[in-house]
Design a protein around this motif. Structure first.
Motif, PDB file in Angstrom:
ATOM      1  N   SER A 187       0.750  -1.291   0.109  1.00  0.00           N
ATOM      2  CA  SER A 187      -0.223  -0.066   0.142  1.00  0.00           C
ATOM      3  C   SER A 187       1.080   0.937   0.004  1.00  0.00           C
ATOM      4  CB  SER A 187      -0.645  -0.322   0.925  1.00  0.00           C
ATOM      5  OG  SER A 187      -0.333   0.086   2.619  1.00  0.00           O
ATOM      6  N   ILE A 188       0.734   2.341  -1.133  1.00  0.00           N
ATOM      7  CA  ILE A 188       1.009   3.532  -0.979  1.00  0.00           C
ATOM      8  C   ILE A 188       0.441   4.969  -0.054  1.00  0.00           C
ATOM      9  CG2 ILE A 188       1.536   5.084  -2.594  1.00  0.00           C
ATOM     10  CD1 ILE A 188       2.363   3.028  -4.467  1.00  0.00           C
ATOM     11  N   ASP A 189       0.542   5.289   0.670  1.00  0.00           N
ATOM     12  CA  ASP A 189       0.307   6.329   1.368  1.00  0.00           C
ATOM     13  C   ASP A 189       0.030   7.657   0.443  1.00  0.00           C
ATOM     14  OD1 ASP A 189      -0.107   4.941   3.554  1.00  0.00           O
ATOM     15  OD2 ASP A 189       0.848   5.710   4.490  1.00  0.00           O
ATOM     16  N   ALA A 190      -0.915   9.052   0.752  1.00  0.00           N
ATOM     17  CA  ALA A 190      -0.858   9.610   0.173  1.00  0.00           C
ATOM     18  C   ALA A 190       0.489  10.433   0.708  1.00  0.00           C
ATOM     19  CB  ALA A 190      -2.419  10.591   0.358  1.00  0.00           C
ATOM     20  N   GLY A 191       0.713  11.153  -0.656  1.00  0.00           N
ATOM     21  CA  GLY A 191       1.662  12.539  -0.825  1.00  0.00           C
ATOM     22  C   GLY A 191       3.166  11.062  -0.490  1.00  0.00           C
TER      23      GLY A 191
END
Ligand SMILES: Nc1ncnc2c1ncn2[C@@H]1O[C@H](COP(=O)(O)OP(=O)(O)OP(=O)(O)O)[C@@H](O)[C@H]1O
Ligand SMILES: Nc1ncnc2c1ncn2[C@@H]1O[C@H](COP(=O)(O)OP(=O)(O)OP(=O)(O)O)[C@@H](O)[C@H]1O
Ligand SMILES: [Mg+2]
Ligand SMILES: [Mg+2]
Lengths: 272, 271
Positions: free
Chosen positions: B27-31
């Motif tokens: 998963s990739i976080d916002a920003g």
């Protein structure tokens, strides 16, 4: 030998979009040489090599290859060119038939053709099991290799490459460069390499022509070029990363490769 | 922001099935600013095309901002969130003049004409191509086409931007300019996914995925990944030149601090 004299070229003459792409370009490429062409985006590199290969008609000046004017049809057998986006030229149903297309047009025997296809696939690092695959089902870098193989299979005397390693992964790139500037060059092929990669130019070119806005800004060896900051800046170029590191260490010597840089640092820096 | 669960992608073709992605999870976080590296054919572009639902999983799921990309109802909302610069700029040209080409995606989003013009001008300016506004895109040089493709995506102002080898055809200064523009977008809060074969570019991301054979074989900071010089070389990958030079000097008995990644760090250590 290739001799380019006073070549100028304008796109869309007498329209509002008229664009002078080349102005008074002259240089020679001697047999067995590797000549690099570098310069900013839009400086005229691709236009120039297409003129040299006879794919864009001359407007003024002359290009002579082995005593033949470039308009002579016999040139087609002498010169092989890999375009900047060569994957656009792929159209056959399988990788094998795409690579075989040029050699077939040369009227070579089936045995010779299949030998050349195999050799070219090995040279660009395409596994043999991809032979029967459609080029449209390959990744970007794989497609580019098919396109390059198609030109290598022609075994031209003059090989012109427009950014051949763009989009190749580092290992594939290294292997292809070693192949082209090793075995292929040793077999007597003369090479013109258009490249944005200063490391590659440093390692493989005998001379560099630098273009800026359609004019020749510099002709000389890579070593000379990388010591001329002003020219590099004007052309949107940079010395190889290793040279930049040496500069930051206040070492004036230039390194073209990581091996050279290592030796120079060993000489200049104390082993704390 | 982006969540990928057990993603598999199988291309069906004349020559048989081709497993291009084989069990991907992350998963990739916002920003976040994530770089993806990997050999030709390892699955980078295939993965990228899943982020904006150009390709759908053969099995597994992708959620963008909580939206399941395989649910057709979500298609437009996913595309409003994710802009993409494709690997091959030529295949993207859709209009006869540059400014229309850059505006194309915006028209589809139903944005007012004067707003569109404003955004197009800004985007062309950001890639230094304002002078070519009225030019025919198919008559541009290779690097110029690449810049136009980038402008098209900047103009969309999506929250997530995927760049698939955006600098492959640029000169060194051009590469520097594009990368600093990408960093600026990141600083403004965009989520960036950046595919590249240039290790020094990947080294400037916050996180690097290394792909091989349809899998992500490493997911770590660039410092951890690229200072593991011998292992990366063994796997057939490259590392930034400063990291390699540092490793060579260590072998020659130089006492250098561990995990040197950038030219400046190497220079500092040698001075
Ligand atoms: N078919 C064309 N019609 C009109 N102008 C063109 C055409 N092809 C190229 N040009 C223009 O001529 C100039 C030189 O283009 P060329 O493709 O030779 O540049 P280049 O040095 O190869 O650039 P790059 O590094 O981006 O590939 C550019 O300004 C380009 O916009
Ligand atoms: N349309 C397609 N049909 C069938 N197979 C495909 C198709 N597109 C890609 N593939 C295969 O899927 C695999 C992954 O391809 P992908 O384009 O994702 O690689 P990549 O990592 O982006 O490579 P590159 O660095 O060359 O761009 C490759 O083996 C390729 O042959
Ligand atoms: Mg070009
Ligand atoms: Mg790709």
């Amino acid at each position: 030998m290739i001799s380019v004299k006073d070549v100028s070229y304008t796109y869309m003459t007498s329209t509002p979009f008229e664009k002078l792409a080349l102005k008074n370009i002259s240089f020679d490429v001697t047999d067995g040489e590797v000549l690099a062409i570098a310069g900013h985006t839009g400086s005229g590199k691709s236009t120039l090599i297409q003129i040299v290969a006879g794919l864009i008609d001359l407007q003024s000046g002359s290009v002579v290859i082995d005593d033949l004017p470039v308009a002579d049809k016999k040139i087609r057998r002498l010169v092989g060119i890999v375009f900047q986006y060569p994957e656009h030229q792929l159209f056959e149903e399988t990788v094998e038939s795409d690579i075989a297309f040029g050699p077939k047009n040369f009227g070579l025997s089936d045995a010779e053709i299949s030998a050349r296809v195999e050799e070219a696939m090995r040279q660009v690092g395409l596994p043999a099991e991809l032979k029967k695959v459609s080029p449209f089902e390959l990744s970007g870098g794989q497609r580019r290799r098919v396109a390059i193989a198609g030109i290598l299979a022609l075994k031209p005397k003059y090989l012109i490459l427009d950014e051949p390693t763009a989009g190749l992964d580092p290992l594939a790139k290294e292997n292809l460069l070693k192949e082209i500037f090793g075995a292929i060059k040793k077999s007597g092929v003369t090479i013109i390499l258009v490249s944005h990669n200063m490391e590659d130019i440093a390692r493989f070119a005998n001379r560099v022509v630098v273009l800026a806005q359609g004019k020749i800004l510099f002709v000389g060896t890579p070593r000379e070029l990388f010591s001329q900051n002003e020219i590099l800046n004007r052309a949107g170029l940079e010395p190889p990363a290793v040279t930049q590191i040496l500069r930051k260490l206040n070492i004036t010597e230039n390194a073209l490769t990581i091996d050279e840089a290592e030796k120079i640092i060993l000489k200049h820096c104390p082993r704390k | 922001m982006i969540r990928v669960e057990n993603l598999r992608h199988v291309y069906k073709s004349s020559s048989g099935d081709k497993v291009a992605l084989d069990g991907i999870n992350f998963s990739i976080d916002a920003g976040e600013f994530v770089a993806i590296i990997g050999t030709n054919g390892s699955g980078k572009s295939t993965l990228a095309k899943h982020f904006n639902a150009l390709l759908l999983p053969t099995s597994g799921k992708i959620f963008v901002d909580g939206l399941d990309t395989s649910d057709e109802k979500n298609l437009w909302r996913v595309r409003e969130n994710v802009g993409m610069v494709f690997q091959n700029p030529d295949s993207e040209i859709v209009a006869a003049i540059v400014e229309d080409d850059v505006a194309f995606g915006l028209e589809n989003l139903g944005i007012a004409p004067e707003k569109i013009r404003e955004r197009v001008d800004l985007a062309l300016d950001a890639v230094n191509m304002s002078d070519y506004k009225k030019f025919a895109p198919n008559k541009l040089s290779g690097g110029q086409k690449q810049r136009i493709a980038i402008a098209g995506v900047i103009a969309m102002q999506t929250k997530i931007i995927v760049f698939d080898e955006p600098t492959a055809m640029l000169d060194p200064q051009g590469r520097r300019e594009i990368l600093s523009m990408v960093k600026k977008l990141h600083a403004q809060g965009k989520t960036i996914i950046y595919i590249t074969h240039f290790m020094n570019e990947a080294a400037q991301a916050q996180r690097v995925f290394v792909m091989e054979g349809g899998r992500i074989i490493r997911d770590d900071t660039p410092r951890e990944i690229f200072t593991d010089v011998r292992e990366m070389k063994r796997l057939g990958f490259d590392v930034p030149i400063a990291a390699e030079l540092a490793e060579r000097l260590r072998q020659k008995k130089f006492k250098l601090p561990p995990k040197i990644l950038t030219a400046n760090e190497l220079v500092e250590a040698l001075k």
